[in-house]
Design a protein around this motif. Structure first.
Motif, PDB file in Angstrom:
ATOM      1  N   TRP A   3      24.538 -20.024   9.190  1.00  0.00           N
ATOM      2  CA  TRP A   3      23.856 -19.263   8.140  1.00  0.00           C
ATOM      3  C   TRP A   3      23.091 -20.208   7.226  1.00  0.00           C
ATOM      4  O   TRP A   3      23.460 -21.357   7.054  1.00  0.00           O
ATOM      5  N   VAL A   4      22.015 -19.672   6.674  1.00  0.00           N
ATOM      6  CA  VAL A   4      21.227 -20.395   5.673  1.00  0.00           C
ATOM      7  C   VAL A   4      20.945 -19.436   4.523  1.00  0.00           C
ATOM      8  O   VAL A   4      20.927 -18.223   4.702  1.00  0.00           O
ATOM      9  N   SER A   5      20.744 -19.990   3.361  1.00  0.00           N
ATOM     10  CA  SER A   5      20.482 -19.161   2.191  1.00  0.00           C
ATOM     11  C   SER A   5      19.041 -18.664   2.193  1.00  0.00           C
ATOM     12  O   SER A   5      18.131 -19.361   2.636  1.00  0.00           O
ATOM     13  N   ASN A   6      18.843 -17.445   1.694  1.00  0.00           N
ATOM     14  CA  ASN A   6      17.473 -16.959   1.478  1.00  0.00           C
ATOM     15  C   ASN A   6      17.201 -16.761  -0.010  1.00  0.00           C
ATOM     16  O   ASN A   6      16.260 -16.064  -0.394  1.00  0.00           O
ATOM     17  N   ILE A   7      18.058 -17.392  -0.840  1.00  0.00           N
ATOM     18  CA  ILE A   7      17.917 -17.276  -2.289  1.00  0.00           C
ATOM     19  C   ILE A   7      16.948 -18.339  -2.805  1.00  0.00           C
ATOM     20  O   ILE A   7      17.163 -19.537  -2.576  1.00  0.00           O
ATOM     21  N   GLY A  40      36.533 -18.155  -0.048  1.00  0.00           N
ATOM     22  CA  GLY A  40      36.069 -16.809  -0.362  1.00  0.00           C
ATOM     23  C   GLY A  40      34.987 -16.329   0.595  1.00  0.00           C
ATOM     24  O   GLY A  40      34.622 -17.017   1.561  1.00  0.00           O
ATOM     25  N   PRO A  41      34.416 -15.133   0.338  1.00  0.00           N
ATOM     26  CA  PRO A  41      33.455 -14.520   1.260  1.00  0.00           C
ATOM     27  C   PRO A  41      32.006 -14.948   1.018  1.00  0.00           C
ATOM     28  O   PRO A  41      31.635 -15.342  -0.087  1.00  0.00           O
ATOM     29  N   VAL A  42      31.219 -14.853   2.084  1.00  0.00           N
ATOM     30  CA  VAL A  42      29.775 -15.067   2.056  1.00  0.00           C
ATOM     31  C   VAL A  42      29.148 -13.916   2.847  1.00  0.00           C
ATOM     32  O   VAL A  42      29.697 -13.496   3.870  1.00  0.00           O
ATOM     33  N   SER A  43      28.010 -13.402   2.378  1.00  0.00           N
ATOM     34  CA  SER A  43      27.434 -12.246   3.068  1.00  0.00           C
ATOM     35  C   SER A  43      25.907 -12.273   3.051  1.00  0.00           C
ATOM     36  O   SER A  43      25.283 -12.953   2.240  1.00  0.00           O
ATOM     37  N   GLY A  44      25.338 -11.501   3.974  1.00  0.00           N
ATOM     38  CA  GLY A  44      23.888 -11.382   4.103  1.00  0.00           C
ATOM     39  C   GLY A  44      23.558 -10.485   5.276  1.00  0.00           C
ATOM     40  O   GLY A  44      24.262  -9.505   5.542  1.00  0.00           O
ATOM     41  N   VAL A  45      22.501 -10.824   6.013  1.00  0.00           N
ATOM     42  CA  VAL A  45      22.108 -10.056   7.202  1.00  0.00           C
ATOM     43  C   VAL A  45      21.752 -11.020   8.330  1.00  0.00           C
ATOM     44  O   VAL A  45      21.385 -12.167   8.104  1.00  0.00           O
ATOM     45  N   TYR A  46      21.886 -10.513   9.548  1.00  0.00           N
ATOM     46  CA  TYR A  46      21.470 -11.298  10.709  1.00  0.00           C
ATOM     47  C   TYR A  46      19.957 -11.232  10.875  1.00  0.00           C
ATOM     48  O   TYR A  46      19.325 -10.225  10.582  1.00  0.00           O
ATOM     49  N   SER A  47      19.384 -12.339  11.343  1.00  0.00           N
ATOM     50  CA  SER A  47      17.976 -12.421  11.705  1.00  0.00           C
ATOM     51  C   SER A  47      17.866 -13.314  12.926  1.00  0.00           C
ATOM     52  O   SER A  47      18.835 -13.970  13.317  1.00  0.00           O
ATOM     53  N   PHE A  63      20.948 -15.895  13.727  1.00  0.00           N
ATOM     54  CA  PHE A  63      21.736 -16.546  12.677  1.00  0.00           C
ATOM     55  C   PHE A  63      21.773 -15.581  11.491  1.00  0.00           C
ATOM     56  O   PHE A  63      21.234 -14.478  11.552  1.00  0.00           O
ATOM     57  N   ALA A  64      22.407 -15.982  10.420  1.00  0.00           N
ATOM     58  CA  ALA A  64      22.463 -15.118   9.238  1.00  0.00           C
ATOM     59  C   ALA A  64      21.673 -15.737   8.105  1.00  0.00           C
ATOM     60  O   ALA A  64      21.739 -16.943   7.876  1.00  0.00           O
ATOM     61  N   GLY A  83      23.438 -24.631   3.868  1.00  0.00           N
ATOM     62  CA  GLY A  83      24.049 -23.574   4.670  1.00  0.00           C
ATOM     63  C   GLY A  83      25.213 -24.162   5.437  1.00  0.00           C
ATOM     64  O   GLY A  83      25.654 -25.279   5.165  1.00  0.00           O
ATOM     65  N   ILE A  84      25.707 -23.399   6.414  1.00  0.00           N
ATOM     66  CA  ILE A  84      26.829 -23.865   7.230  1.00  0.00           C
ATOM     67  C   ILE A  84      26.514 -23.636   8.696  1.00  0.00           C
ATOM     68  O   ILE A  84      26.042 -22.563   9.090  1.00  0.00           O
TER      69      ILE A  84
END
Length: 228
Positions: A3-7, A40-47, A63-64, A83-84
């Motif tokens: 996952w990578v951030s989109n922020i 803790g949790p991490v969330s987003g959407v798949y792309s 990935f997310a 990201g991770i």
């Protein structure tokens, strides 16, 4: 999972981020992504998009892109990672999404189905896909068989402190996702008490590195590994 951030960067975040509007190879998926880490949790959407790692390229890889990293707390906001990239086995990939390593092996891009870490001591470290860097070690590797293809799970033969057994736990994971050594709370507390370690919020402990302390010895695959 990868996952990578989109922020977009703000006052508290200086991370690199992914903007799919600027990518001509982006493919929308939109399935919700939720993952739980120890913190803790991490969330987003798949792309899906073309993902390049070093000189290796995976086309149309799922990935997310994440917009909620609150579960990582200050560790992410103040950290230097963007990201991770998960390196566990397919069986624990959230959503059954193929892992980066599985995709690299399947694409025949790697000389060997291997990845290797070199942990730098106050200097940059290194992650190698497809082999190992012989500049960073001498001698031969020791091997320990996996007990499960989930996490990198192995049998723990024993743990000794100053020659005395301090653990009855027989299963462990080798985890590249943390800099901590973690264990069952009762056993960790007993080790901490014997070392005179100081508690940090009741969950983590620090020791006086200038003190004369006994060695902590982990036995894996019949081989002893000593932590001084």
């Amino acid at each position: 999972n990868l996952w990578v951030s989109n922020i977009k960067p703000g006052l508290l975040s200086k991370h690199n981020y992914y903007d799919h509007d600027k990518s001509s190879s982006y493919v929308a998926n939109g399935t919700v992504f939720n993952i739980e880490y120890g913190s803790g949790p991490v969330s987003g959407v798949y792309s899906a998009d073309d993902v390049t790692i070093g000189e290796l390229k995976l086309n149309d890889f799922t990935f997310a892109e994440v917009d909620d990293t609150s579960g990582l707390g200050l560790g992410y906001r103040l950290g230097k990672f963007d990201g991770i990239l998960g390196l566990g086995w397919d069986s624990i990939s959230v959503g059954g999404v193929p892992t980066v390593m599985n995709a690299l092996v399947g694409s025949k891009l790697l000389p060997e189905p291997v990845f290797a870490f070199y942990l730098g001591n106050n200097q940059p470290g290194e992650l190698v896909f497809g082999g190992v860097n012989s500049k960073h070690y001498t001698g031969d590797f020791k091997f320990v068989p996996l007990s499960s293809e989930s996490y990198w799970e192995i049998m723990l033969d024993g743990v000794k402190l100053g020659g005395s057994s301090v653990s009855s736990t027989r299963s462990a994971i080798v985890d590249s996702g943390t800099s901590l050594l973690a264990g069952p709370s009762a056993e960790v507390k007993a080790i901490a008490d014997k070392l005179g370690a100081k508690s940090v919020l009741g969950k983590e402990y620090t020791v006086d590195c200038s003190a004369e302390l006994p060695d902590l010895i982990f036995t894996l695959g019949g081989q002893e590994y000593t932590l001084k």
